[in-house]
Motif scaffolding. Structure first.
Motif, PDB file in Angstrom:
ATOM      1  N   ARG A 310      11.390   1.695   6.368  1.00 46.59           N
ATOM      2  CA  ARG A 310      12.003   1.802   5.049  1.00 46.59           C
ATOM      3  C   ARG A 310      11.042   1.559   4.024  1.00 46.59           C
ATOM      4  O   ARG A 310      10.914   2.307   3.009  1.00 46.59           O
ATOM      5  CB  ARG A 310      13.039   0.441   5.046  1.00 46.59           C
ATOM      6  N   ALA A 311      10.008   0.574   4.229  1.00 47.79           N
ATOM      7  CA  ALA A 311       9.119   0.636   3.163  1.00 47.79           C
ATOM      8  C   ALA A 311       8.145   1.828   2.975  1.00 47.79           C
ATOM      9  O   ALA A 311       7.698   2.029   1.718  1.00 47.79           O
ATOM     10  CB  ALA A 311       8.290  -0.643   3.399  1.00 47.79           C
ATOM     11  N   THR A 312       7.704   2.670   3.927  1.00 47.91           N
ATOM     12  CA  THR A 312       7.024   3.695   3.852  1.00 47.91           C
ATOM     13  C   THR A 312       7.376   5.033   3.610  1.00 47.91           C
ATOM     14  O   THR A 312       6.721   6.100   2.991  1.00 47.91           O
ATOM     15  CB  THR A 312       5.993   3.689   4.985  1.00 47.91           C
ATOM     16  N   LEU A 313       8.725   5.383   4.019  1.00 50.20           N
ATOM     17  CA  LEU A 313       9.049   6.791   4.122  1.00 50.20           C
ATOM     18  C   LEU A 313      10.166   6.980   3.007  1.00 50.20           C
ATOM     19  O   LEU A 313      10.911   6.153   2.373  1.00 50.20           O
ATOM     20  CB  LEU A 313      10.016   7.156   5.473  1.00 50.20           C
ATOM     21  N   ILE A 314      10.160   8.035   2.351  1.00 49.78           N
ATOM     22  CA  ILE A 314      11.156   8.110   1.290  1.00 49.78           C
ATOM     23  C   ILE A 314      12.523   9.013   2.039  1.00 49.78           C
ATOM     24  O   ILE A 314      12.567   9.255   2.931  1.00 49.78           O
ATOM     25  CB  ILE A 314      10.656   9.456   0.350  1.00 49.78           C
TER      26      ILE A 314
END
Lengths: 410, 172
Positions: A310-314
């Motif tokens: 969740r924190a890294t992918l758009i």
């Protein structure tokens, strides 16, 4: 039995003692089953709710840490009391009901979502043997798949009863996405079922002398991504995309009803983490330490991976997300079933002594998984990454997905 | 215990089924139909048919229920209740015929106990049914492998046909 032995398998021991104590009273057998499930449900809730609260705290702190900001740190040490403060805040907020909405269905939708998530824990084994799960059904996996399909109904009820176009659009997206991702998700479980030869959860854990992620890398990968889409978590949260749909199906929810939805989503997330743990990571199995510790440890590991994604992918676009399921995950899941079926046949015929650690299969399956993912993603992106082209743009119409459905731009 | 469960399920089942027919609100009727499917699944559980119950929830309550809701959402003029209908008389005749058929079958059937019914597979009661269903369906000698495969190919053809139908050729 020493104290340590009692603690090692706490859940099963407490339940066994309870049943033995009940049997001393000469009760009817059906009453014993009823009281046994009662203590099982209480133990399960003791397991579920604290972890959900920690999850809510962890999500905010962990993502804040990844994004180089402090995160909530005012309530208690390290912001640990933040979830409680949030809960009190949402509880005392006003319940707003859309004027022309369906009141009963609007009220019922969060409840259905909440309980469909909670029901999944009935078959998850958190201890040794048949008593490890609340109800060790013969059809454990099938039960999970069947109950898992209920959340779509809840989301749809919420979207419809709100009488709001954003909510309804969110609900439509939910049905399209959830139904699409359920197909590869279910097919990816089939590999595990083929190896084990049973649908029973205790049997699936019992046969994992090594974690099944080693022989089923492709299955685990597909199940995990499918589960992310089922949970509407970023990067697959098209259903509640804040920037497009103002949180989609629960646009019109506030106060306690919103909190129930929120809690229901976290319970589903916990359920998916426990299912991944049970199917692919060896469940409660682990050396030296208590079985419940290993179980919780693996569940948290899975949850941290979810947060990391969740924190890294758009966020993926809506047309790409559908194509990704049908053109990427589904063929891979089918190939996985074929490979696993062939291997199970070979296994039965020539490799009877390899059950403890079949390293040739592990090697072959990981090689196949890596090659397939690389090749298929290359083809997938060459074909446009699932982009949907909607006719040519006529003068006076806005450009983009669904342009031919829109009214002319004046 | 089983008897009590049966009566509870039966009351829920019949009342929700009646509500499906009598309610003016189509969306709520569809939701109650899903409740009805759950009731049938619960009945299967009291009959020790665990696999069938899970399949019932998965296929009817999960897939078909959602399909119904989706179809309702794409229907126009829903807020005026059920869609307008003019064919009162033919509908009455048809439903009376259907009712007569069902009553005829219910009266005509010899309601023997389970042990007297010819069994496809030898199977003790109170045992998980999954493997026995598989044997009955896929047995090499007297199974139904070919019909099963034909049915799945038919469904696949229907699926592809639906995709072809909604796909527009060229411009517009």
């Amino acid at each position: 039995m020493s104290v340590w032995e009692y603690i090692v398998d706490l859940f099963v021991n407490v339940r066994t003692d309870w049943i033995e104590w009940l049997q001393g009273f000469n009760l009817a057998s059906s009453l014993i089953i009823l009281l046994d499930s009662l203590i099982g449900i209480i133990l399960m809730l003791i397991f579920v709710f604290p972890i959900v609260i920690i999850f809510i705290w962890l999500e905010r702190r962990f993502i804040a840490w990844m994004q180089l900001r402090p995160g909530p740190n005012r309530c208690g040490p390290f912001g640990l009391l933040q979830p409680i403060a949030d809960a009190i805040k949402t509880l005392i907020k006003e319940l707003i009901m859309p004027a022309k909405g369906d009141k009963l269905v609007h009220w019922l939708a969060p409840v259905v979502l909440f309980f469909s998530g909670l029901m999944l824990f009935a078959v998850i084994p958190i201890g040794k043997g048949h008593l490890g799960a609340l109800a060790d059904l013969n059809i454990g996996i099938l039960y999970i798949v069947a109950i898992g399909s209920l959340s779509v109904t809840a989301i749809f009820m919420a979207g419809w009863s709100s009488n709001n176009k954003y909510a309804l659009l969110g609900a439509m997206r939910a049905v399209a996405q959830l139904v699409s991702y359920e197909v590869p998700m279910v097919l990816s479980i089939v590999g595990v079922v083929l190896i084990v030869g049973s649908l029973q959860m205790s049997e699936i854990v019992g046969q994992q002398s090594y974690p099944f992620i080693l022989v089923q890398p492709l299955g685990c990968f597909i199940y995990f991504i499918g589960a992310m889409a089922e949970l509407n978590r970023s990067p697959m949260d098209q259903i509640e995309a804040e920037s497009e749909l103002t949180t989609g199906y629960f646009t019109e929810y506030s106060g306690m009803k919103f909190a129930t939805f929120f809690l229901g989503e976290y319970i589903s997330t916990l359920a998916i983490a426990t299912i991944v743990t049970t199917l692919f990571l060896g469940g409660w199995k682990g050396p030296f330490l208590p079985v419940w510790f290993w179980f919780v440890f693996k569940v948290f590991a899975v949850f941290l991976v979810i947060l990391w994604m969740r924190a890294t992918l758009i966020r993926v676009r809506i047309d790409q997300i559908m194509a990704f399921s049908w053109k990427f995950l589904l063929p891979m899941a089918l190939i996985n079933i074929f490979i696993t079926a062939a291997e199970v046949l070979i296994w039965d015929k020539w490799m009877s002594g390899w059950e403890s650690f079949p390293w040739p299969f592990i090697f072959v399956n990981w090689a196949i998984a890596v090659v397939l993912i690389l090749l298929w993603s290359k083809i997938f992106f060459k074909l446009g990454g699932g982009r949907v082209e909607v006719g040519e743009v006529r003068p006076g119409y806005s450009q983009g997905y669904g342009a031919d459905l829109q009214a002319p731009v004046s | 215990m089983t008897e009590l469960a049966f009566w509870v399920i039966a009351i829920v089942l019949v009342s929700s089924a009646l509500a499906v027919v009598l309610l003016r609100n189509v969306f709520r009727a569809a939701l109650l139909l899903i409740v009805c499917f759950f009731g049938v699944a619960a009945l299967y559980i009291t009959l020790n048919a665990d696999f069938l119950a899970a399949a019932q929830v998965l296929i009817y309550a999960g897939a078909i229920g959602i399909l119904l809701l989706f179809a309702i959402m794409l229907t126009r003029d829903l807020h005026s209740g059920n869609p307008f209908h003019r064919l009162h008389l033919p509908a009455l005749v048809l439903s009376l015929l259907l009712l007569a058929t069902i009553i005829g079958v219910v009266i005509g059937t010899d309601w023997t106990t389970i042990s007297e019914v010819p069994q496809v597979v030898e199977m003790p009661l109170d045992e998980p049914t999954t493997s026995y269903i598989a044997i009955a369906l896929f047995d090499q000698d007297n199974g139904f492998v070919l019909p099963f495969e034909i049915a799945s190919v038919l469904l696949l053809a229907a699926l592809i046909g639906a995709v072809v139908l909604v796909r527009r050729e060229g411009k517009d």
